[in-house]
Design an enzyme around this catalytic site. Structure first.
Site, PDB file in Angstrom:
ATOM      1  N   ASN A  21       0.711  -1.280  -0.079  1.00 13.22           N
ATOM      2  CA  ASN A  21      -0.014  -0.124  -0.034  1.00 13.22           C
ATOM      3  C   ASN A  21       0.793   1.180  -0.059  1.00 13.22           C
ATOM      4  O   ASN A  21       0.818   2.177  -1.032  1.00 13.22           O
ATOM      5  CB  ASN A  21      -0.957   0.050   1.227  1.00 13.22           C
ATOM      6  N   GLY A  23       4.190   1.731   1.906  1.00 17.52           N
ATOM      7  CA  GLY A  23       5.608   1.690   2.454  1.00 17.52           C
ATOM      8  C   GLY A  23       6.682   1.634   1.306  1.00 17.52           C
ATOM      9  O   GLY A  23       7.364   2.605   1.135  1.00 17.52           O
ATOM     10  N   ASP A  24       6.442   0.993   0.327  1.00 22.37           N
ATOM     11  CA  ASP A  24       7.301   1.112  -0.868  1.00 22.37           C
ATOM     12  C   ASP A  24       7.235   2.435  -1.584  1.00 22.37           C
ATOM     13  O   ASP A  24       8.433   3.018  -1.787  1.00 22.37           O
ATOM     14  CB  ASP A  24       6.970   0.098  -1.957  1.00 22.37           C
ATOM     15  N   TYR A 205      -1.142  -2.782  11.128  1.00 20.52           N
ATOM     16  CA  TYR A 205      -1.522  -3.628  10.456  1.00 20.52           C
ATOM     17  C   TYR A 205      -2.933  -4.245  11.387  1.00 20.52           C
ATOM     18  O   TYR A 205      -2.737  -3.871  12.723  1.00 20.52           O
ATOM     19  CB  TYR A 205      -1.262  -5.010  10.000  1.00 20.52           C
ATOM     20  N   GLN A 269       2.567  12.998   2.984  1.00 20.88           N
ATOM     21  CA  GLN A 269       3.754  12.601   4.004  1.00 20.88           C
ATOM     22  C   GLN A 269       4.042  13.746   4.936  1.00 20.88           C
ATOM     23  O   GLN A 269       4.309  13.284   6.022  1.00 20.88           O
ATOM     24  CB  GLN A 269       5.035  12.220   3.291  1.00 20.88           C
ATOM     25  N   ARG A 285       3.819   0.890  10.915  1.00 14.28           N
ATOM     26  CA  ARG A 285       4.195  -0.553  10.158  1.00 14.28           C
ATOM     27  C   ARG A 285       5.117  -0.089   8.957  1.00 14.28           C
ATOM     28  O   ARG A 285       5.598   1.167   8.883  1.00 14.28           O
ATOM     29  CB  ARG A 285       2.728  -0.838   9.728  1.00 14.28           C
ATOM     30  N   GLY A 286       5.312  -1.156   8.355  1.00 18.00           N
ATOM     31  CA  GLY A 286       6.067  -0.997   7.204  1.00 18.00           C
ATOM     32  C   GLY A 286       7.623  -0.447   7.152  1.00 18.00           C
ATOM     33  O   GLY A 286       8.100  -0.637   8.254  1.00 18.00           O
ATOM     34  N   GLU A 287       8.114   0.370   6.195  1.00 13.82           N
ATOM     35  CA  GLU A 287       9.101   0.805   6.283  1.00 13.82           C
ATOM     36  C   GLU A 287       9.352   2.243   6.423  1.00 13.82           C
ATOM     37  O   GLU A 287      10.182   3.004   7.176  1.00 13.82           O
ATOM     38  CB  GLU A 287      10.111   0.173   5.010  1.00 13.82           C
ATOM     39  N   ASP A 288       8.560   3.018   5.632  1.00 13.98           N
ATOM     40  CA  ASP A 288       8.457   4.512   5.739  1.00 13.98           C
ATOM     41  C   ASP A 288       8.116   5.158   7.165  1.00 13.98           C
ATOM     42  O   ASP A 288       8.922   5.908   7.652  1.00 13.98           O
ATOM     43  CB  ASP A 288       7.683   4.878   4.449  1.00 13.98           C
ATOM     44  N   SER A 289       6.820   4.619   7.652  1.00 15.23           N
ATOM     45  CA  SER A 289       6.507   5.092   8.773  1.00 15.23           C
ATOM     46  C   SER A 289       7.334   4.693   9.955  1.00 15.23           C
ATOM     47  O   SER A 289       7.561   5.644  10.814  1.00 15.23           O
ATOM     48  CB  SER A 289       5.190   4.865   8.949  1.00 15.23           C
TER      49      SER A 289
END
Length: 392
Positions: A21, A23-24, A205, A269, A285-289
């Site tokens: 959604n 992160g990438d 999540y 962002q 969650r994920g990478e960016d946040s």
């Protein structure tokens, strides 16, 4: 696809497939903006799902094939490509996405092909130090290099644009700016913080651990406010809805005992950063946040993307080990127990860990304030990437 000239333009191409959604695309969009703003590099960002991208860039038109935002050319990546790819100085495939066959084939024909970089996922695992920057020879004779973001001086570093912490300090010291931000979100009443309350952002999540924690929080002796961007986290809070309600409504607040849930819209962002700065604890969650929560200099829980055979727990453990290297043992034990319980969906264990965690909140807060300087050590990701290209 029409062959392009072998004369390379100075721009960089970044290809990204949207898997989780936000992160990438969140990481690649931040990278593109920093390369443009901090280094003056022309960037073309190729994205396969503009609908997800639009959630964090509201001004994006998901129907357009080509458009420009904040100085970045954004191309809708479709198969086959509808646009003509023009070779530049650098070609980045983000997070193991596979470049279009037409781009790979054309690159092979060029006398001076763009430098091909595989930008991998962020990890604190030690093995990346030995793999970062290494070349890989493909079966057709072409060569690409692996670039591993990480926390050590030998790795590819961490995304962090210039002036970030100065902007954060300025915003936190400006009550009027915070009031305007909350007003735009529809929650003006939160502008004046209750000194006895705890404010928690939730961008996780769905997990039974969040359900258990939220049900415990309603019984807390002091108010707890959850600021939740509309998304997957709300699935774990369904118990709060009354019998005649079927879903949460953006802009509304919900109450159960001393728990208050405020449902925010998905934002850019820049606005999401403010949410992290505003809150006392961030669940991400994920990478960016995950990375932005660290730059917010607040305690946080990382809900890492689940993988088979619990590989994600190994990655979580590697990060926690690095993060806690200079933290006292009791605070380390409490924070790690909470993060593990949250990621292992252990409801009661998570509640027990929370009770221990709050006893060390001030220690964890001070540690979070110091962490960014430790983590950035020898330079941020974009700087290391630019230097890598120069040396190559």
């Amino acid at each position: 696809m029409t062959p392009s000239s072998t004369s390379l333009s100075p721009h960089w191409d970044i290809f990204c497939t949207v898997i989780d959604n936000f992160g990438d695309i969140g990481v690649t969009w931040r990278l593109a903006k920093q390369l443009s703003t901090d280094f003056g590099i022309q960037v073309t960002l190729w994205v396969d799902c503009l609908d997800s991208f639009q959630c964090i860039l509201p001004s994006l038109d998901a129907q357009l094939t080509t458009q420009e935002h904040q100085g970045i050319t954004i191309e809708h990546w479709q198969t086959p490509l509808k646009q003509t790819w023009k070779p530049g100085r650098v070609l980045i495939e983000a997070f193991a996405c596979e470049l279009p066959d037409s781009v790979i084939h054309e690159r092979k024909t060029l006398a001076h092909p763009p430098l091909w970089i595989n930008l991998d996922y962020l990890t604190a695992e030690a093995w990346i130090d030995d793999c970062h920057g290494l070349p890989s020879l493909l079966s057709d004779g072409q060569q690409r290099f692996f670039f591993f973001p990480g926390f050590s001086p030998k790795s590819g570093g961490l995304l962090c644009e210039k002036g970030l912490f100065e902007r954060q300090t300025s915003w936190l010291n400006n009550p009027h700016a915070q009031h305007d931000w909350l007003t735009q979100l529809g929650f003006t009443h939160l502008a004046t913080k209750n000194a006895d309350a705890t404010y928690i952002s939730v961008f996780s999540y769905a997990t039974p651990a969040l359900t258990a924690l939220s049900q415990h929080w309603q019984q807390d002796s002091k108010p707890i406010h959850l600021l939740v961007p509309h998304g997957k986290s709300l699935d774990s809070l369904q118990w709060m809805l009354s019998s005649h309600e079927t879903h949460f409504i953006t802009g509304n607040s919900y109450h159960a005992g001393n728990l208050h849930v405020h449902v925010l819209p998905m934002t850019s962002q820049e606005e999401f950063d403010k949410l992290l700065w505003y809150c006392d604890l961030n669940i991400v969650r994920g990478e960016d946040s995950f990375l932005r929560a660290q730059w917010a200099q607040k305690p946080f829980i990382w809900h890492i993307y689940p993988q088979e055979d619990n590989v994600h727990i190994d990655k979580l453990t590697a990060f926690m080990t690095q993060y806690c290297a200079s933290l006292d043992s009791e605070a380390t034990q409490c924070w790690q127990a909470l993060c593990l319980a949250f990621n292992e969906d252990k409801s009661q264990t998570c509640v027990d860990a929370w009770l221990a965690f709050v006893q060390h909140n001030q220690t964890l807060k001070k540690h979070a304030e110091k962490w960014p300087k430790q983590a950035l050590n020898a330079g941020d990701l974009a700087t290391r990437l630019v230097n890598f290209v120069k040396k190559s």
